[in-house]
Design a protein around this motif. Sequence first.
Motif, PDB file in Angstrom:
ATOM      1  N   GLN A  62       9.999   5.779   8.011  1.00 50.42           N
ATOM      2  CA  GLN A  62      10.480   4.994   6.920  1.00 50.42           C
ATOM      3  C   GLN A  62      10.645   5.923   5.771  1.00 50.42           C
ATOM      4  N   GLN A 100      11.651  15.393  -0.801  1.00 49.20           N
ATOM      5  CA  GLN A 100      10.440  16.206  -0.453  1.00 49.20           C
ATOM      6  C   GLN A 100      10.793  17.435   0.039  1.00 49.20           C
ATOM      7  N   ARG A 156      14.982   4.633  -0.368  1.00 50.96           N
ATOM      8  CA  ARG A 156      14.340   4.887   0.767  1.00 50.96           C
ATOM      9  C   ARG A 156      14.889   4.286   1.901  1.00 50.96           C
ATOM     10  N   PRO A 188       0.883  -1.237  -0.013  1.00 46.44           N
ATOM     11  CA  PRO A 188       0.025  -0.080  -0.007  1.00 46.44           C
ATOM     12  C   PRO A 188       0.896   1.252  -0.008  1.00 46.44           C
ATOM     13  N   VAL A 189       0.242   2.478  -0.485  1.00 47.24           N
ATOM     14  CA  VAL A 189       0.961   3.712  -0.504  1.00 47.24           C
ATOM     15  C   VAL A 189       0.044   4.564   0.470  1.00 47.24           C
ATOM     16  N   ASN A 190       0.795   5.252   1.326  1.00 46.52           N
ATOM     17  CA  ASN A 190       0.167   6.445   1.938  1.00 46.52           C
ATOM     18  C   ASN A 190       0.062   7.772   1.232  1.00 46.52           C
ATOM     19  N   LYS A 191       1.495   8.372   0.845  1.00 40.70           N
ATOM     20  CA  LYS A 191       1.822   9.456   0.328  1.00 40.70           C
ATOM     21  C   LYS A 191       2.134   9.028  -0.943  1.00 40.70           C
ATOM     22  N   CYS A 251       2.179   1.131   9.518  1.00 39.66           N
ATOM     23  CA  CYS A 251       1.768   2.670   9.704  1.00 39.66           C
ATOM     24  C   CYS A 251       1.016   2.750  11.076  1.00 39.66           C
ATOM     25  N   TRP A 295      -2.652  -0.095   9.347  1.00 36.19           N
ATOM     26  CA  TRP A 295      -2.274  -1.221   8.186  1.00 36.19           C
ATOM     27  C   TRP A 295      -0.577  -1.441   8.329  1.00 36.19           C
ATOM     28  N   GLY A 332       5.884   3.136  10.688  1.00 35.99           N
ATOM     29  CA  GLY A 332       5.936   3.643   9.020  1.00 35.99           C
ATOM     30  C   GLY A 332       6.386   5.148   8.643  1.00 35.99           C
ATOM     31  N   VAL A 333       5.900   5.937   9.613  1.00 38.91           N
ATOM     32  CA  VAL A 333       6.006   7.451   9.340  1.00 38.91           C
ATOM     33  C   VAL A 333       7.583   7.830   9.518  1.00 38.91           C
ATOM     34  N   SER A 342      14.649  13.940   3.033  1.00 40.06           N
ATOM     35  CA  SER A 342      13.963  13.653   1.720  1.00 40.06           C
ATOM     36  C   SER A 342      14.034  14.782   0.918  1.00 40.06           C
ATOM     37  N   LYS A 354      11.004   8.133   2.634  1.00 38.85           N
ATOM     38  CA  LYS A 354      11.136   7.868   1.157  1.00 38.85           C
ATOM     39  C   LYS A 354      11.764   9.020   0.611  1.00 38.85           C
ATOM     40  N   TRP A 355      12.487   8.723  -0.723  1.00 39.37           N
ATOM     41  CA  TRP A 355      12.991   9.496  -1.674  1.00 39.37           C
ATOM     42  C   TRP A 355      14.060  10.368  -0.887  1.00 39.37           C
TER      43      TRP A 355
HETATM   44  N1  MTE Z   1       9.485  11.457   2.439  1.00 40.40           N
HETATM   45  C1  MTE Z   1       8.504  10.930   2.969  1.00 40.40           C
HETATM   46  N2  MTE Z   1       8.550   9.604   3.531  1.00 40.40           N
HETATM   47  C2  MTE Z   1       7.605   9.073   4.120  1.00 40.40           C
HETATM   48  C3  MTE Z   1       6.045   9.639   4.163  1.00 40.40           C
HETATM   49  C4  MTE Z   1       6.175  10.941   3.812  1.00 40.40           C
HETATM   50  O1  MTE Z   1       4.941  11.518   3.758  1.00 40.40           O
HETATM   51  N3  MTE Z   1       7.099  11.517   3.053  1.00 40.40           N
HETATM   52  N4  MTE Z   1       5.285   8.865   4.795  1.00 40.40           N
HETATM   53  C5  MTE Z   1       5.468   7.978   5.574  1.00 40.40           C
HETATM   54  C6  MTE Z   1       4.263   7.120   5.903  1.00 40.40           C
HETATM   55  S1  MTE Z   1       3.208   7.701   6.972  1.00 40.40           S
HETATM   56  C7  MTE Z   1       4.452   5.549   6.037  1.00 40.40           C
HETATM   57  S2  MTE Z   1       3.163   4.754   6.672  1.00 40.40           S
HETATM   58  C8  MTE Z   1       5.518   5.058   5.251  1.00 40.40           C
HETATM   59  C9  MTE Z   1       5.097   4.172   4.079  1.00 40.40           C
HETATM   60  O2  MTE Z   1       3.955   4.584   3.262  1.00 40.40           O
HETATM   61  P1  MTE Z   1       3.991   4.341   2.032  1.00 40.40           P
HETATM   62  O3  MTE Z   1       3.305   2.982   1.635  1.00 40.40           O
HETATM   63  O4  MTE Z   1       3.368   5.254   1.218  1.00 40.40           O
HETATM   64  O5  MTE Z   1       5.302   4.002   1.379  1.00 40.40           O
HETATM   65  O6  MTE Z   1       6.309   5.855   4.414  1.00 40.40           O
HETATM   66  C10 MTE Z   1       6.588   6.846   5.152  1.00 40.40           C
HETATM   67  N5  MTE Z   1       7.750   7.764   4.585  1.00 40.40           N
END
Ligand code: MTE
Length: 355
Positions: A345, A294, A334, A210-213, A258, A262, A342-343, A292, A347-348
Amino acid sequence: MLGRWLGAAVLVCFVTGVISHYLQHPPGWLADDLPSRPAWGYRFTQGLHVASGIAAIPLVLAKLWAVYPRLFVWPPVRSVKHALERLSIGVLVAAVLFELFTGLLNTVQWYPWPFSFVPLHYAVAWVIVGALLLHIAVKWEDIRAHWGKRSSGTLSLPAQDTPDRRSLLLAVAASVGAVTVTTVGQSFTPLRRLDLLAPRHPDHGPQGLPVNKTAAAAGVTSVPESWRLYIEGPRPYSLSLAELRGLPQYEVELPIACVEGWSKSARWTGVRVRDLLERAGAGPGARVRVESLQRGGAYRVMEMGASYARDPLTLVALRLNGEVLAPDHGYPARIIAPNRPGVWQTKWVAKLEAL
Ligand SMILES: Nc1nc2c(c(=O)[nH]1)N[C@H]1C(S)=C(S)[C@@H](COP(=O)(O)O)O[C@H]1N2
Ligand SMILES: [Mo]
């Protein structure tokens, strides 16, 4: 009976909630010593947190239904003690309803209120504990008398009430079972086919996760060809994607869990964070600050304590389930770490900074 079931659900929800709070926002003295194992720890406790909170909803409704005639007792206040007791029950009921309502709406990422969810949800949990202890203290004599009677075998309801009592408890148990079984599959994968009501389905998303953001929602729509991972420390350096892929790669099986409830396990491949930090001249006690690509948002920057940073399972992941990370999963890189909300973990990833 309802009070005991509800009390058990509230207790589990409280303890798992406090664990989640400390894993997400550890005070400075604790941050480097948080346990990074068991790897599935946060997945388990947070799954339980959301499941026990959801189970508490039918329980609290039944409990309120069972006691509401007492709202209309006459005279409404008999003494100072009685007034205080009623006030404390008012606080308890209001706090529990607030907590379950805000928690449930959080699982669907809906925040129709002007305050910040996390600090208030945390603070009100303590209000519940205080009001509940007071409630138990006030009722202590009744509770003791009840258990005393029970052991001497004289607890008796009027005979004609027994079928009603049994039907009520069966109906409540069935409701708790139904809401649990139709939502718990969001974190307990063996039951994922029954996950009909939870907002996230563990199978829906690119690469089976699943993807949150999404990348679009985070504003990371294109990653420049010139992307490099910057590693700062006593001996700073940077690596292109090709250079990162040329370093020793490790494969780990770790869940994303998360806070909203989930979770799903996946196979991640990438470079160990501790190897990257070591090469930058950082010692084994180093924390790491991760940035990130972001531009804004609460999760643009993350800090990770030393216990996570040196755990061999903690990776800058480049691949997910055997494929290059999808943009929504954080391409080009990531963070994935064990026993972590999860928050965090991130990304980017653009930069690691040894502290
Ligand atoms: N840069 C960045 N990383 C992020 C987030 C984000 O908003 N920005 N969301 C986080 C959240 S809330 C969760 S639960 C995990 C997993 O989310 P995904 O399934 O969208 O990767 O990524 C995390 N990594
Ligand atoms: Mo999340």
